[in-house]
Design an enzyme around this catalytic site. Sequence first.
Site, PDB file in Angstrom:
ATOM      1  N   HIS A 186      33.182  43.219  43.787  1.00 10.77           N
ATOM      2  CA  HIS A 186      34.376  43.443  42.976  1.00 10.77           C
ATOM      3  C   HIS A 186      35.198  42.168  42.785  1.00 10.77           C
ATOM      4  O   HIS A 186      35.298  41.316  43.672  1.00 10.77           O
ATOM      5  CB  HIS A 186      35.256  44.503  43.632  1.00 10.77           C
ATOM      6  CG  HIS A 186      35.632  44.168  45.042  1.00 10.77           C
ATOM      7  ND1 HIS A 186      36.774  43.462  45.376  1.00 10.77           N
ATOM      8  CD2 HIS A 186      35.016  44.425  46.224  1.00 10.77           C
ATOM      9  CE1 HIS A 186      36.844  43.316  46.670  1.00 10.77           C
ATOM     10  NE2 HIS A 186      35.784  43.889  47.225  1.00 10.77           N
ATOM     11  N   ASP A 187      35.748  42.047  41.582  1.00 13.25           N
ATOM     12  CA  ASP A 187      36.720  41.001  41.238  1.00 13.25           C
ATOM     13  C   ASP A 187      36.145  39.588  41.219  1.00 13.25           C
ATOM     14  O   ASP A 187      36.900  38.608  41.241  1.00 13.25           O
ATOM     15  CB  ASP A 187      37.925  41.047  42.190  1.00 13.25           C
ATOM     16  CG  ASP A 187      38.601  42.412  42.203  1.00 13.25           C
ATOM     17  OD1 ASP A 187      39.138  42.811  41.157  1.00 13.25           O
ATOM     18  OD2 ASP A 187      38.559  43.081  43.252  1.00 13.25           O
TER      19      ASP A 187
ATOM     20  N   GLY B 274      33.704  39.891  47.575  1.00 11.35           N
ATOM     21  CA  GLY B 274      34.721  40.079  46.556  1.00 11.35           C
ATOM     22  C   GLY B 274      35.547  38.844  46.270  1.00 11.35           C
ATOM     23  O   GLY B 274      35.685  37.944  47.103  1.00 11.35           O
TER      24      GLY B 274
END
Length: 268
Positions: A120-121, A138
């Site tokens: 994520h991200d 992440g």
Amino acid sequence: MNIAPSAIVDPRAQIHSTAKIGHFCVIGPDVVLEEGVELYNNVTLLGITTIKAHTTIFPYATLGTIPQDLKYEGESSKLIIGEHNLIREYCMINPGTKGGGNQTIIGNHNLLMAYVHVAHDCKIGDHCILANGVTLAGHIEIGDHVNIGGLTAIHQFTRIAKGCMVAGASALGRDVPPYCNAEGNRAFIRGLNRYRMRKLLERSEIDFISVLYKKLFDLKDTSIRNNALKILEQYPDNPHAQEICNFVLQSNRGIAIKEGYFQDEEAT
């Protein structure tokens, strides 16, 4: 539009007429496939996921499933993948979280080899190669023209600037400034990625950057941050000095340098 009869495609998904979807693919309602996108068999695309033009995704890749982050609370988040990417077998790419801007972004003309995980991200630039089994935690940021060797793991919030190379089977936990090679567990900067520099820069620029790094990584009785500040004072108008030194000064995780490891024989 070429959709295999065994594919499961939600009618709310936006599929360009030139996209191809292979057998046993699963496409969720908020997926967008732009011109010329091709999915081989058994690809799963879920979440708010956009695949831009002429990207190809190979069997058993899974994109857009919820982040593997216990802080994720079901917030709306996006996965955006650019143009002309090759995403090979068994890759997994997750969307963002509210702690990282609610989006994961992959640029254009990248190759993600088999079993790559992008958490994520993350933000990946253009013309990057992530070899088999690369694992990104992440909030990682990767610049343009970066190569990462197979089975390398990278700690969350790490930044890798443009033109870098990270050797295979490394474990990287600190930032890598532009045009550097890093290797090891834990990975340290070993020298400059002269192969990439010769592709992107003029000879005079390479010579300047080589000398700059010698000054930057001379850590006797000082720190890398102090060296960066001195170089910025010395070369206030040079774009390479600004880029490299500001990258160092903005680092939260620290720079992956260890005294005595940096060797660049061509620098004078």
